[in-house]
Write a protein that holds these residues in place. Structure first.
Motif, PDB file in Angstrom:
ATOM      1  N   SER A  23      13.638  47.387  32.249  1.00 50.66           N
ATOM      2  CA  SER A  23      13.395  46.287  31.310  1.00 50.66           C
ATOM      3  C   SER A  23      12.494  45.251  31.976  1.00 50.66           C
ATOM      4  O   SER A  23      11.949  45.488  33.052  1.00 50.66           O
ATOM      5  CB  SER A  23      14.730  45.657  30.893  1.00 50.66           C
ATOM      6  OG  SER A  23      15.278  44.959  31.975  1.00 50.66           O
TER       7      SER A  23
ATOM      8  N   ASP B 271      14.819  44.245  22.968  1.00 48.82           N
ATOM      9  CA  ASP B 271      16.087  43.562  22.714  1.00 48.82           C
ATOM     10  C   ASP B 271      16.422  43.538  21.221  1.00 48.82           C
ATOM     11  O   ASP B 271      15.583  43.202  20.383  1.00 48.82           O
ATOM     12  CB  ASP B 271      16.019  42.133  23.273  1.00 48.82           C
ATOM     13  CG  ASP B 271      15.979  42.142  24.788  1.00 48.82           C
ATOM     14  OD1 ASP B 271      16.312  43.188  25.386  1.00 48.82           O
ATOM     15  OD2 ASP B 271      15.616  41.110  25.378  1.00 48.82           O
TER      16      ASP B 271
ATOM     17  N   HIS C 248      21.645  48.079  26.524  1.00 46.70           N
ATOM     18  CA  HIS C 248      20.390  48.858  26.493  1.00 46.70           C
ATOM     19  C   HIS C 248      20.716  50.357  26.571  1.00 46.70           C
ATOM     20  O   HIS C 248      20.150  51.167  25.830  1.00 46.70           O
ATOM     21  CB  HIS C 248      19.464  48.459  27.633  1.00 46.70           C
ATOM     22  CG  HIS C 248      18.510  47.353  27.260  1.00 46.70           C
ATOM     23  ND1 HIS C 248      17.625  47.469  26.208  1.00 46.70           N
ATOM     24  CD2 HIS C 248      18.300  46.123  27.793  1.00 46.70           C
ATOM     25  CE1 HIS C 248      16.902  46.354  26.119  1.00 46.70           C
ATOM     26  NE2 HIS C 248      17.304  45.515  27.059  1.00 46.70           N
TER      27      HIS C 248
ATOM     28  N   HIS D  30      24.247  42.919  28.967  1.00 42.83           N
ATOM     29  CA  HIS D  30      22.959  43.251  28.332  1.00 42.83           C
ATOM     30  C   HIS D  30      22.445  44.649  28.705  1.00 42.83           C
ATOM     31  O   HIS D  30      21.944  45.384  27.847  1.00 42.83           O
ATOM     32  CB  HIS D  30      21.923  42.195  28.737  1.00 42.83           C
ATOM     33  CG  HIS D  30      20.600  42.369  28.073  1.00 42.83           C
ATOM     34  ND1 HIS D  30      20.437  42.351  26.717  1.00 42.83           N
ATOM     35  CD2 HIS D  30      19.363  42.582  28.587  1.00 42.83           C
ATOM     36  CE1 HIS D  30      19.158  42.543  26.419  1.00 42.83           C
ATOM     37  NE2 HIS D  30      18.486  42.686  27.537  1.00 42.83           N
TER      38      HIS D  30
HETATM   39 ZN    ZN Z   1      16.610  43.634  27.386  1.00 42.58          ZN
END
Ligand code: ZN
Ligand code: KG4
Length: 339
Positions: free
Chosen positions: A136, A302, A115, A111
């Motif tokens: 984040s 996201d 980003h 993840h």
């Molecule tokens: Zn995220």
């Protein structure tokens, strides 16, 4: 190469089709914010259930917006870590089933790497090496990115992530979830120097962050004011809090660049949408004479386009290797996936 990508690590169900890691052919995002807002934060069980309900529709929508069917894409990618485990499993298992049935390779994507990759979409000329600051809701890290899949952690938060510290202090200030984003709007005209707040350090670890003491100082300030009947201007307090967080992020980034010099600085993650952070980082980068990259606002939070961008550079798995892949709630960004 066209990649159909899926993201479900927290409270957004998202799918996209991305070509050659840089060109977004479609990007569909279904956010659950409205449903979690009454609880003041994400409820994992609700998130998983909504992902189950929405994933098929979102994937179909991404394919149809791109004018493609699953047979037309070259691979299927999905976020496999880190995140809410039940939420991750929905997207990953859907991707596994789709890849298996369509005879396509599967590409698991970290993840936080995705980003960072949101910047490859917004700045097609951007290539490693660079220093990345990922901020984040769950993570705050300084990362030396020497290659698309070669990353080294320089510093991380020891307690709350920047987004978490923003969300929790916002809650204490009576600002609704997601607190960071709402504080940014509410405190836009506040005085960033009205309240002097602490800037905690981690002993012996100059590149690490600690936000929990700062968050607690704001909560205590609000409690004391409540008990003594002192008026607090939430716009000024919010502006001062965001200014302090931005200053901490800038000063740690400056230290990291002294030790690991790069002429490119990349900022990514939900908090990279913050207007104060953008302004402070720009002043810093201009002074230092380095190039600064932020994702476009629509790719800060996201989304699956960033997953498709990073997937282009990651290893694709086929056959039983693809089916063996599991999801993980935690996973360091520099870890190479083995099957
Ligand atoms: Zn995220
Ligand atoms: O990257 P992200 O969408 O999800 C995670 O991977 O955690 O980040 C969500 C975080 C939340 O803490 C949210 O409050 C924060 O990003 N955020 C912001 C802004 N927009 C989102 N924080 C400050 N200013 C914003 N404009």
């Amino acid at each position: 190469m066209k990649i159909l990508s899926i993201e479900s690590s927290c409270d957004e169900t998202a799918a996209a089709v991305v070509e050659d890691g840089r060109k977004v052919l479609s990007s569909a995002v279904n956010t659950q914010i409205a449903e979690h807002v009454i609880y003041g934060g994400v409820v994992p069980e609700i998130a998983s259930r909504r992902h189950c309900e929405n994933i098929g529709l979102i994937v179909r929508s991404a394919l149809s917006q791109a004018g493609l069917s699953v047979g037309d894409v070259d691979a299927v990618a999905a976020t496999y870590a880190p995140g809410l485990i039940g939420a991750l499993l929905v997207g990953l298992n859907f991707a596994k089933g789709l890849a298996y049935s369509a005879g396509k390779p599967l590409i698991p994507v970290h993840h936080l790497r995705s980003h960072i990759a949101s910047n490859y979409i917004s700045h097609p000329e951007l290539e490693p090496p660079f220093l990345a600051l990922v901020v984040s809701g769950g993570h705050t890290s300084l990362i030396d990115v020497t290659g698309y899949t070669e990353l080294r952690i320089i510093g991380s938060t020891r307690d709350d992530a920047a987004g978490e510290a923003l969300d929790k202090a916002a809650r204490a200030m009576g600002i609704p979830y997601p607190g960071g984003a709402n504080m940014d709007k509410l405190a836009a005209d506040g005085d960033p120097f009205a309240y002097k707040l602490p800037r905690p350090e981690v002993d012996g670890s100059p590149f690490d962050f600690s936000f929990s003491g700062l968050k607690t100082s704001v909560i205590n300030l609000l409690h004391n004011a409540g008990q003594t009947g002192k008026e607090i201007d939430i716009r000024d307090l919010g502006a001062s809090y965001m200014q302090t967080i931005a200053q901490i992020l800038v000063s740690k980034t400056a230290l990291a660049l002294d030790e690991y010099p790069r002429n490119k600085l990349v900022v990514a993650g939900g908090v990279s949408a913050n207007s104060v952070l953008r302004r402070e980082m720009k002043t810093f980068a201009d002074k230092r004479g380095i190039s600064l990259y932020f994702p476009e606002l629509r790719y800060c939070g996201d989304n699956a386009a960033m997953v498709g961008a990073q997937a282009y550079y990651e290893k694709s798995l086929t056959g039983s290797d693809a089916l063996k892949i599991n999801a993980f709630a935690t996973m360091d960004i520099d870890k190479q996936l083995t099957v």
